[in-house]
Every structure is written in C-alpha cells, then in structure tokens.
Design a protein around this motif. Structure first.
Motif, PDB file in Angstrom:
ATOM      1  N   THR A 144       1.059  -1.486   0.104  1.00 21.53           N
ATOM      2  CA  THR A 144      -0.204  -0.101  -0.495  1.00 21.53           C
ATOM      3  C   THR A 144       0.560   1.469  -0.364  1.00 21.53           C
ATOM      4  O   THR A 144       0.057   2.216  -0.662  1.00 21.53           O
ATOM      5  CB  THR A 144      -0.926   0.175   1.013  1.00 21.53           C
ATOM      6  OG1 THR A 144      -0.366  -0.666   2.344  1.00 21.53           O
ATOM      7  CG2 THR A 144      -2.185  -1.023   1.058  1.00 21.53           C
ATOM      8  N   ARG A 145       1.936   1.006   0.321  1.00 24.81           N
ATOM      9  CA  ARG A 145       2.844   2.353   0.096  1.00 24.81           C
ATOM     10  C   ARG A 145       3.254   2.911  -1.327  1.00 24.81           C
ATOM     11  O   ARG A 145       2.615   4.032  -1.221  1.00 24.81           O
ATOM     12  CB  ARG A 145       4.411   1.709   1.417  1.00 24.81           C
ATOM     13  CG  ARG A 145       5.207   3.837   1.283  1.00 24.81           C
ATOM     14  CD  ARG A 145       5.737   2.601   1.908  1.00 24.81           C
ATOM     15  NE  ARG A 145       6.452   4.233   3.482  1.00 24.81           N
ATOM     16  CZ  ARG A 145       7.260   4.107   3.772  1.00 24.81           C
ATOM     17  NH1 ARG A 145       8.293   2.847   4.455  1.00 24.81           N
ATOM     18  NH2 ARG A 145       7.503   4.706   4.642  1.00 24.81           N
ATOM     19  N   PRO A 146       3.581   1.936  -2.082  1.00 21.68           N
ATOM     20  CA  PRO A 146       3.367   2.747  -3.512  1.00 21.68           C
ATOM     21  C   PRO A 146       2.700   3.468  -3.812  1.00 21.68           C
ATOM     22  O   PRO A 146       2.808   4.044  -4.458  1.00 21.68           O
ATOM     23  CB  PRO A 146       4.311   1.489  -3.821  1.00 21.68           C
ATOM     24  CG  PRO A 146       4.780   0.770  -3.274  1.00 21.68           C
ATOM     25  CD  PRO A 146       4.127   1.049  -1.881  1.00 21.68           C
ATOM     26  N   LEU A 147       1.370   2.661  -3.178  1.00 23.99           N
ATOM     27  CA  LEU A 147      -0.215   3.430  -3.668  1.00 23.99           C
ATOM     28  C   LEU A 147      -0.196   4.395  -3.377  1.00 23.99           C
ATOM     29  O   LEU A 147      -1.041   5.300  -4.382  1.00 23.99           O
ATOM     30  CB  LEU A 147      -1.128   2.361  -3.220  1.00 23.99           C
ATOM     31  CG  LEU A 147      -2.574   2.533  -3.865  1.00 23.99           C
ATOM     32  CD1 LEU A 147      -2.346   2.821  -5.541  1.00 23.99           C
ATOM     33  CD2 LEU A 147      -3.286   1.246  -3.327  1.00 23.99           C
ATOM     34  N   PHE A 148       0.314   5.120  -1.655  1.00 25.68           N
ATOM     35  CA  PHE A 148      -0.331   6.097  -1.336  1.00 25.68           C
ATOM     36  C   PHE A 148       0.734   6.952  -1.948  1.00 25.68           C
ATOM     37  O   PHE A 148       0.132   8.019  -1.698  1.00 25.68           O
ATOM     38  CB  PHE A 148       0.496   5.622   0.166  1.00 25.68           C
ATOM     39  CG  PHE A 148      -0.940   5.277   1.324  1.00 25.68           C
ATOM     40  CD1 PHE A 148      -2.421   5.698   0.572  1.00 25.68           C
ATOM     41  CD2 PHE A 148      -0.842   4.444   1.133  1.00 25.68           C
ATOM     42  CE1 PHE A 148      -3.486   5.604   1.272  1.00 25.68           C
ATOM     43  CE2 PHE A 148      -2.028   3.443   2.339  1.00 25.68           C
ATOM     44  CZ  PHE A 148      -3.346   4.356   2.017  1.00 25.68           C
ATOM     45  N   ILE A 149       2.070   6.958  -2.709  1.00 26.13           N
ATOM     46  CA  ILE A 149       3.089   7.752  -2.934  1.00 26.13           C
ATOM     47  C   ILE A 149       2.521   8.434  -4.504  1.00 26.13           C
ATOM     48  O   ILE A 149       1.769   9.226  -4.754  1.00 26.13           O
ATOM     49  CB  ILE A 149       4.448   6.484  -3.239  1.00 26.13           C
ATOM     50  CG1 ILE A 149       5.170   7.442  -1.783  1.00 26.13           C
ATOM     51  CG2 ILE A 149       4.983   7.863  -4.076  1.00 26.13           C
ATOM     52  CD1 ILE A 149       6.230   6.442  -1.626  1.00 26.13           C
ATOM     53  N   VAL A 150       1.780   6.818  -5.096  1.00 26.70           N
ATOM     54  CA  VAL A 150       1.578   7.153  -6.258  1.00 26.70           C
ATOM     55  C   VAL A 150       0.155   8.408  -6.586  1.00 26.70           C
ATOM     56  O   VAL A 150       0.443   9.475  -6.793  1.00 26.70           O
ATOM     57  CB  VAL A 150       1.126   6.111  -7.311  1.00 26.70           C
ATOM     58  CG1 VAL A 150       0.141   5.803  -8.822  1.00 26.70           C
ATOM     59  CG2 VAL A 150       2.137   5.250  -7.415  1.00 26.70           C
ATOM     60  N   LEU A 151      -0.572   8.128  -5.556  1.00 26.72           N
ATOM     61  CA  LEU A 151      -1.878   8.848  -5.135  1.00 26.72           C
ATOM     62  C   LEU A 151      -1.782  10.016  -5.258  1.00 26.72           C
ATOM     63  O   LEU A 151      -1.949  10.941  -5.493  1.00 26.72           O
ATOM     64  CB  LEU A 151      -3.007   8.318  -4.002  1.00 26.72           C
ATOM     65  CG  LEU A 151      -3.434   6.611  -4.713  1.00 26.72           C
ATOM     66  CD1 LEU A 151      -4.161   6.183  -3.707  1.00 26.72           C
ATOM     67  CD2 LEU A 151      -4.751   7.024  -6.128  1.00 26.72           C
TER      68      LEU A 151
ATOM     69  N   LEU B   8       1.175  11.671  -5.297  1.00 23.98           N
ATOM     70  CA  LEU B   8       2.204  12.321  -6.920  1.00 23.98           C
ATOM     71  C   LEU B   8       1.023  12.811  -7.346  1.00 23.98           C
ATOM     72  O   LEU B   8       0.829  13.879  -8.428  1.00 23.98           O
ATOM     73  CB  LEU B   8       3.128  11.443  -7.558  1.00 23.98           C
ATOM     74  CG  LEU B   8       4.043  11.528  -6.971  1.00 23.98           C
ATOM     75  CD1 LEU B   8       5.344  10.536  -7.520  1.00 23.98           C
ATOM     76  CD2 LEU B   8       4.631  12.301  -6.422  1.00 23.98           C
ATOM     77  N   ILE B   9       0.041  12.332  -8.183  1.00 19.27           N
ATOM     78  CA  ILE B   9      -1.015  12.833  -9.043  1.00 19.27           C
ATOM     79  C   ILE B   9      -2.184  13.895  -8.616  1.00 19.27           C
ATOM     80  O   ILE B   9      -2.528  14.647  -9.043  1.00 19.27           O
ATOM     81  CB  ILE B   9      -2.276  11.289  -9.089  1.00 19.27           C
ATOM     82  CG1 ILE B   9      -1.833  10.050  -9.821  1.00 19.27           C
ATOM     83  CG2 ILE B   9      -3.505  11.840  -9.441  1.00 19.27           C
ATOM     84  CD1 ILE B   9      -2.117   8.663  -9.923  1.00 19.27           C
ATOM     85  N   ILE B  10      -2.098  13.442  -6.741  1.00 16.68           N
ATOM     86  CA  ILE B  10      -2.844  14.962  -6.513  1.00 16.68           C
ATOM     87  C   ILE B  10      -2.291  15.884  -6.647  1.00 16.68           C
ATOM     88  O   ILE B  10      -2.546  17.216  -6.779  1.00 16.68           O
ATOM     89  CB  ILE B  10      -3.000  14.792  -4.667  1.00 16.68           C
ATOM     90  CG1 ILE B  10      -4.702  13.753  -4.894  1.00 16.68           C
ATOM     91  CG2 ILE B  10      -3.681  16.063  -4.336  1.00 16.68           C
ATOM     92  CD1 ILE B  10      -4.328  12.506  -3.312  1.00 16.68           C
ATOM     93  N   VAL B  11      -1.112  15.985  -6.241  1.00 17.94           N
ATOM     94  CA  VAL B  11       0.263  17.294  -6.572  1.00 17.94           C
ATOM     95  C   VAL B  11      -0.368  17.712  -7.692  1.00 17.94           C
ATOM     96  O   VAL B  11       0.007  18.711  -7.652  1.00 17.94           O
ATOM     97  CB  VAL B  11       1.953  17.279  -5.829  1.00 17.94           C
ATOM     98  CG1 VAL B  11       2.687  17.938  -6.492  1.00 17.94           C
ATOM     99  CG2 VAL B  11       1.608  17.188  -4.421  1.00 17.94           C
ATOM    100  N   ALA B  12      -0.125  16.817  -8.618  1.00 13.18           N
ATOM    101  CA  ALA B  12       0.072  17.165 -10.433  1.00 13.18           C
ATOM    102  C   ALA B  12      -1.158  17.680 -10.616  1.00 13.18           C
ATOM    103  O   ALA B  12      -1.093  19.201 -11.308  1.00 13.18           O
ATOM    104  CB  ALA B  12       0.293  15.739 -11.313  1.00 13.18           C
ATOM    105  N   VAL B  13      -2.376  17.378  -9.738  1.00  8.41           N
ATOM    106  CA  VAL B  13      -3.461  17.643 -10.573  1.00  8.41           C
ATOM    107  C   VAL B  13      -3.924  19.066  -9.835  1.00  8.41           C
ATOM    108  O   VAL B  13      -4.639  20.021 -10.333  1.00  8.41           O
ATOM    109  CB  VAL B  13      -5.346  17.129 -10.250  1.00  8.41           C
ATOM    110  CG1 VAL B  13      -6.327  17.559 -10.258  1.00  8.41           C
ATOM    111  CG2 VAL B  13      -5.338  15.441 -10.835  1.00  8.41           C
ATOM    112  N   LEU B  14      -3.390  19.625  -8.848  1.00  7.15           N
ATOM    113  CA  LEU B  14      -3.369  21.083  -7.698  1.00  7.15           C
ATOM    114  C   LEU B  14      -2.386  21.794  -8.723  1.00  7.15           C
ATOM    115  O   LEU B  14      -2.514  22.820  -8.636  1.00  7.15           O
ATOM    116  CB  LEU B  14      -2.706  20.710  -6.408  1.00  7.15           C
ATOM    117  CG  LEU B  14      -4.293  20.126  -5.820  1.00  7.15           C
ATOM    118  CD1 LEU B  14      -3.568  19.835  -4.131  1.00  7.15           C
ATOM    119  CD2 LEU B  14      -5.441  20.874  -4.861  1.00  7.15           C
ATOM    120  N   LEU B  15      -1.289  21.291  -9.234  1.00  7.49           N
ATOM    121  CA  LEU B  15      -0.028  22.018  -9.858  1.00  7.49           C
ATOM    122  C   LEU B  15      -0.827  22.579 -11.399  1.00  7.49           C
ATOM    123  O   LEU B  15      -0.763  23.723 -11.602  1.00  7.49           O
ATOM    124  CB  LEU B  15       1.469  21.550 -10.186  1.00  7.49           C
ATOM    125  CG  LEU B  15       1.800  21.083  -8.972  1.00  7.49           C
ATOM    126  CD1 LEU B  15       2.957  20.349  -9.776  1.00  7.49           C
ATOM    127  CD2 LEU B  15       2.532  22.134  -8.687  1.00  7.49           C
TER     128      LEU B  15
END
Length: 129
Positions: free
Chosen positions: A3-10, A12-19
């Motif tokens: 689950t840790r890599p999944l949280f990292i990917v999620l 990163l996706i959230i940060v990208a969407v916000l940017l």
C-alpha cells in the motif's frame, strides 16, 4: 506493505492535479471579479488619442487579443486578433455593438456570456493603456 507505493502514486497524482488546477482557478476568480465590474465602468474616449491599441484578456478557458482603432476620440474598428473560445464564437458580434454604442457597456451575447465578457475586457485593456 504494497500500500505504501500506492499512497506515493496517489500523492503524486494529487500534487500534479493541484499544480494544473490552481493557475486555472486563479484566472477564473480574477475573471469573475473583472466581469462583475464591466457594466459599471466605461472608457472615457475623450482621453484616448488617435491610434491602434492592442489589448488582451485570458480567463483560462477563453483568450482574446484585440486591436482597437481610435480616430477623433471614437472607436472606428475592432479586430479580433485571437479568440480561443471553446464554444463562444457566437460572442463575436459584440464587437459591432461596442463600435455602435462607442462603449463597452453593452449587453453580452446570450449563450456566449464568458466569451462576450472576455472580448469586452480585452477592449477595455486596449483602451486603458
């Protein structure tokens, strides 16, 4: 522990969407404020010298660049240099309304409110420089 890599990917996706979303939201907030004052403020053409003036406005979804020709303190013509409008091409007749009224205090084109307002804001930008 997978689950840790999944949280990292999620994350990163959230940060990208916000940017991507934050600059668009900022432009839209500015547009809302600027559009609210269009009918309340006008341009004093007696203070505008003869010439061709460039103006622009970018609301995010709609981007407009104009050239406004002034002669003898009157708007003689307005050229749409660029109008990235999505579905707002119907707003373009607002230019004739502005020339006829010699004012940006005109009714927007029904069904093309945002494009109409952005065109008016670009004309205002040209004449207030």
């Amino acid at each position: 522990m997978k689950t840790r890599p999944l949280f990292i990917v999620l994350g990163l996706i959230i940060v990208a969407v916000l940017l991507v979303a934050l600059p668009i939201l900022t432009k839209l907030r500015k547009y809302q404020s600027d559009a609210a004052r269009i009918g309340k403020v006008d341009i004093d053409l007696s203070q505008v010298a003869d010439g061709v003036y460039q103006g622009a406005y970018d609301s995010g979804p709609v981007i407009v660049d104009v050239e406004v020709t002034v002669k003898n303190h009157a708007i003689r013509g307005i050229k749409l240099v660029r109008h990235r409008n999505g579905q707002g091409a119907a707003a373009e007749p607002i230019i004739d309304k502005v020339v006829s009224a010699q004012s940006i205090k005109v009714d927007v084109v029904s069904g093309a409110t945002m494009s109409s307002n952005v065109i008016l804001l670009a004309i205002e930008d040209a004449l207030k420089r």
